[in-house]
Design a protein around this motif. Structure first.
Motif, PDB file in Angstrom:
ATOM      1  N   THR A  24      39.877  49.117  41.106  1.00  0.00           N
ATOM      2  CA  THR A  24      38.693  48.812  41.911  1.00  0.00           C
ATOM      3  C   THR A  24      38.132  47.442  41.520  1.00  0.00           C
ATOM      4  O   THR A  24      37.802  46.619  42.389  1.00  0.00           O
ATOM      5  CB  THR A  24      37.637  49.927  41.723  1.00  0.00           C
ATOM      6  OG1 THR A  24      38.214  51.171  42.087  1.00  0.00           O
ATOM      7  CG2 THR A  24      36.404  49.686  42.581  1.00  0.00           C
ATOM      8  N   ALA A  25      38.055  47.189  40.222  1.00  0.00           N
ATOM      9  CA  ALA A  25      37.582  45.882  39.745  1.00  0.00           C
ATOM     10  C   ALA A  25      38.554  44.780  40.157  1.00  0.00           C
ATOM     11  O   ALA A  25      38.150  43.692  40.590  1.00  0.00           O
ATOM     12  CB  ALA A  25      37.419  45.905  38.227  1.00  0.00           C
ATOM     13  N   TYR A  26      39.844  45.083  40.048  1.00  0.00           N
ATOM     14  CA  TYR A  26      40.885  44.116  40.429  1.00  0.00           C
ATOM     15  C   TYR A  26      40.756  43.733  41.903  1.00  0.00           C
ATOM     16  O   TYR A  26      41.070  42.605  42.291  1.00  0.00           O
ATOM     17  CB  TYR A  26      42.261  44.721  40.143  1.00  0.00           C
ATOM     18  CG  TYR A  26      43.410  43.811  40.482  1.00  0.00           C
ATOM     19  CD1 TYR A  26      43.743  42.736  39.647  1.00  0.00           C
ATOM     20  CD2 TYR A  26      44.170  43.999  41.640  1.00  0.00           C
ATOM     21  CE1 TYR A  26      44.789  41.888  39.961  1.00  0.00           C
ATOM     22  CE2 TYR A  26      45.220  43.161  41.961  1.00  0.00           C
ATOM     23  CZ  TYR A  26      45.525  42.100  41.110  1.00  0.00           C
ATOM     24  OH  TYR A  26      46.566  41.253  41.433  1.00  0.00           O
ATOM     25  N   SER A  27      40.250  44.685  42.701  1.00  0.00           N
ATOM     26  CA  SER A  27      40.088  44.435  44.133  1.00  0.00           C
ATOM     27  C   SER A  27      38.773  43.747  44.463  1.00  0.00           C
ATOM     28  O   SER A  27      38.416  43.591  45.633  1.00  0.00           O
ATOM     29  CB  SER A  27      40.183  45.762  44.896  1.00  0.00           C
ATOM     30  OG  SER A  27      41.388  46.426  44.575  1.00  0.00           O
ATOM     31  N   GLY A  28      38.009  43.348  43.431  1.00  0.00           N
ATOM     32  CA  GLY A  28      36.821  42.537  43.654  1.00  0.00           C
ATOM     33  C   GLY A  28      35.490  43.248  43.548  1.00  0.00           C
ATOM     34  O   GLY A  28      34.438  42.620  43.709  1.00  0.00           O
ATOM     35  N   PHE A  29      35.502  44.539  43.282  1.00  0.00           N
ATOM     36  CA  PHE A  29      34.248  45.286  43.180  1.00  0.00           C
ATOM     37  C   PHE A  29      33.672  45.198  41.762  1.00  0.00           C
ATOM     38  O   PHE A  29      34.404  45.089  40.787  1.00  0.00           O
ATOM     39  CB  PHE A  29      34.493  46.772  43.506  1.00  0.00           C
ATOM     40  CG  PHE A  29      34.785  47.031  44.950  1.00  0.00           C
ATOM     41  CD1 PHE A  29      33.777  47.436  45.815  1.00  0.00           C
ATOM     42  CD2 PHE A  29      36.076  46.867  45.446  1.00  0.00           C
ATOM     43  CE1 PHE A  29      34.045  47.677  47.153  1.00  0.00           C
ATOM     44  CE2 PHE A  29      36.354  47.112  46.787  1.00  0.00           C
ATOM     45  CZ  PHE A  29      35.340  47.508  47.645  1.00  0.00           C
ATOM     46  N   SER A  63      49.119  37.674  37.727  1.00  0.00           N
ATOM     47  CA  SER A  63      49.113  36.820  36.535  1.00  0.00           C
ATOM     48  C   SER A  63      48.434  35.480  36.824  1.00  0.00           C
ATOM     49  O   SER A  63      48.186  35.133  37.976  1.00  0.00           O
ATOM     50  CB  SER A  63      50.547  36.608  36.026  1.00  0.00           C
ATOM     51  OG  SER A  63      51.296  35.933  36.994  1.00  0.00           O
ATOM     52  N   GLY A  64      48.084  34.784  35.746  1.00  0.00           N
ATOM     53  CA  GLY A  64      47.443  33.475  35.901  1.00  0.00           C
ATOM     54  C   GLY A  64      45.988  33.565  36.314  1.00  0.00           C
ATOM     55  O   GLY A  64      45.465  32.659  36.959  1.00  0.00           O
ATOM     56  N   GLY A  65      45.322  34.677  35.997  1.00  0.00           N
ATOM     57  CA  GLY A  65      43.891  34.749  36.290  1.00  0.00           C
ATOM     58  C   GLY A  65      43.392  36.073  36.818  1.00  0.00           C
ATOM     59  O   GLY A  65      42.552  36.723  36.175  1.00  0.00           O
ATOM     60  N   PRO A  66      43.880  36.508  37.972  1.00  0.00           N
ATOM     61  CA  PRO A  66      43.279  37.685  38.613  1.00  0.00           C
ATOM     62  C   PRO A  66      43.243  38.948  37.741  1.00  0.00           C
ATOM     63  O   PRO A  66      42.217  39.650  37.731  1.00  0.00           O
ATOM     64  CB  PRO A  66      44.167  37.900  39.847  1.00  0.00           C
ATOM     65  CG  PRO A  66      44.659  36.528  40.182  1.00  0.00           C
ATOM     66  CD  PRO A  66      44.868  35.849  38.846  1.00  0.00           C
ATOM     67  N   ALA A  67      44.330  39.250  37.042  1.00  0.00           N
ATOM     68  CA  ALA A  67      44.345  40.476  36.232  1.00  0.00           C
ATOM     69  C   ALA A  67      43.283  40.393  35.137  1.00  0.00           C
ATOM     70  O   ALA A  67      42.607  41.385  34.841  1.00  0.00           O
ATOM     71  CB  ALA A  67      45.729  40.697  35.612  1.00  0.00           C
ATOM     72  N   HIS A  68      43.133  39.207  34.563  1.00  0.00           N
ATOM     73  CA  HIS A  68      42.149  39.016  33.502  1.00  0.00           C
ATOM     74  C   HIS A  68      40.721  39.025  34.062  1.00  0.00           C
ATOM     75  O   HIS A  68      39.807  39.615  33.471  1.00  0.00           O
ATOM     76  CB  HIS A  68      42.430  37.708  32.771  1.00  0.00           C
ATOM     77  CG  HIS A  68      41.651  37.578  31.501  1.00  0.00           C
ATOM     78  ND1 HIS A  68      41.974  38.287  30.355  1.00  0.00           N
ATOM     79  CD2 HIS A  68      40.535  36.862  31.204  1.00  0.00           C
ATOM     80  CE1 HIS A  68      41.106  37.984  29.412  1.00  0.00           C
ATOM     81  NE2 HIS A  68      40.212  37.134  29.899  1.00  0.00           N
ATOM     82  N   ALA A  69      40.544  38.389  35.207  1.00  0.00           N
ATOM     83  CA  ALA A  69      39.208  38.307  35.818  1.00  0.00           C
ATOM     84  C   ALA A  69      38.654  39.694  36.145  1.00  0.00           C
ATOM     85  O   ALA A  69      37.437  39.916  36.097  1.00  0.00           O
ATOM     86  CB  ALA A  69      39.269  37.448  37.086  1.00  0.00           C
TER      87      ALA A  69
END
Lengths: 291, 291
Positions: A24-29, A63-69
């Motif tokens: 859910t967080a990965y999807s921007g929530f 990778s390169g940002g989104p998973a960590h963000a």
């Protein structure tokens, strides 16, 4: 009026709860992860980091940002009132015990917004067994995820007779927005769609081995060749885990119970619980790859 | 001593018998195709030409000669004695009626070589129901093929308690030589391996639709998403054909019979028999593609 879901609380940070919160967080929530103690939340925190690493390896574009963000969009709380106060959607992924879940809903009900929708991820309980405890039966339904949510991205949506269609639709929409394939059930069904089919399929496969008709590998080869499926039933059983399969078998009819006894004698009593222990119907290397 | 199979007779030129004969010829064997009349053999001849055309389109390496050359390795005969005289292996693919098959075996037994192995392609009868009629129970077993043999290339090998292991092994070897994946059963099992799993799987899927839990497309989407299989259960049912499914359902337990009634009312009585008629659970274009 349909609730447009923006903020989400996930109650319970076990295997599935963590995956749901992270996806859910990965999807921007913005997601609040709740569990009953700070110790469990610490454990969850490292679990989320592990998920981020898996997404980086396994999910395209992660990778390169989104998973960590995604990690920065997760807030931790062991105070229920704080966890649910601002949530449009509360996803309950607590242990699979009726009384425990009902107690939890009785507490959450008065703490959440009046308009908030509650969903349960229960695999075995029906929404109608929980609805009256929520204080908002019309905005209560089931949203059922599968393990390894980023690969097996079904989200089975199942109401009870009193669920408001608008709440149902809002949840279907939410499921889609977090990258799931919504599976819309029109009636309460124990096992939802997938397990309603998968359980008898797996039972029938087990019976062939238990009765000495063919070995597990032969059955799997037959199924893959005949249907084009990537995995045979015994590969699936090893992934599900033979302890879980044993519990399902033991609760079934006579044939299922014979399967349970066979599993216990030949696998479980020998510590062969499937992929997680390195051996089940198959042997696995020390680093099990994903199914 | 293991019989090394070189010459093959196929008794019966129906859908499966024709596919078996053609696939065997395509794999380099001399094959005699037998049926009870020259009319049926004429029909078979054009059937084989049709198969050659499909192989050219669908089987890698078949075009530019091989698919056509297979046709020249097929001999036609409506005289049983001629058809089986030189055969090392007699593959029986006659209509699925016990008395008819037993009569056929009683005739073929004395006409074939003493060492010849007989196999039945029966889907529903067990070898032990036929063995004594063959005059060679030790060299008799089942070799069961699936429709569209060149795609669904399982060959289920199943003996009865009196089958000689050497005959069994010779048939496994033969199956491999004609491009099949041999599925070795160690006991007689109604439905072999594949149907023993597939029937309960398809019944459970039908029950979800019959009970109004979800529609066919939703169930198929759920199954494909959850398992990675290329087809869901209702796509398979349409390929199998709803008339066949109806017969299987009607012979089953109470739930199955409810499925049968539903199929009859909503599909069969409306002429929707699946892919072959252009409509079943799904609608198909005028030129159905292969499953």
């Amino acid at each position: 009026m349909t609730t447009h879901i923006q903020t989400v609380a996930v109650l319970g940070t076990g295997v599935l709860g963590s995956q749901i919160a992270y996806q859910t967080a990965y999807s921007g929530f913005e997601v609040t992860a709740y569990d009953i103690s700070d110790e469990l939340l610490e454990k969850a925190r490292s679990g989320f980091a592990g998920l981020a690493a898996r997404y980086e390896r396994e999910v395209e574009g992660a990778s390169g940002g989104p998973a960590h963000a995604a990690l920065s969009r997760i807030t931790y709380s062991s105070a229920l009132a704080d966890a649910v106060r601002d949530a449009d959607l509360v996803i309950e992924s607590a242990p699979e015990r009726l009384a425990l879940k009902r107690d939890l809903y009785a507490k959450v009900g008065p703490l959440a917004r009046e308009k908030a929708i509650f969903v349960t991820n229960s695999s075995t309980l029906l929404p109608s067994q929980l609805a009256d405890a929520t204080g908002r039966p019309d905005r209560f339904l089931a949203l059922h995820f599968a393990n390894e949510i980023w690969v097996h991205n079904t989200a089975e949506v199942m109401g009870h007779p009193g669920t408001d269609p608008a709440a149902y639709d809002a949840v279907v929409d939410f499921a889609r927005r977090i990258g799931m394939v919504p599976i819309e059930l029109r009636k309460e069904q124990p096992g939802y769609v997938v397990n309603s089919i998968q359980v008898p399929y797996l039972q029938a496969a087990q019976a062939l081995v238990v009765n000495g008709v063919a070995d597990a590998e032969t059955v799997d080869t037959a199924w893959r060749t005949a249907t084009g499926a990537p995995h045979g039933p015994f590969q699936s059983l090893d992934v599900i885990g033979l302890a879980t399969v044993y519990n399902i078998d033991a609760a079934g009819d006579e044939e299922s119970q014979a399967n349970a006894r066979y599993l216990k004698e030949h696998y479980i009593d020998k510590g062969k619980l499937g992929r997680s222990t390195g051996e089940g119907f198959y042997k696995y290397g020390t680093a099990p790859t994903r199914s």
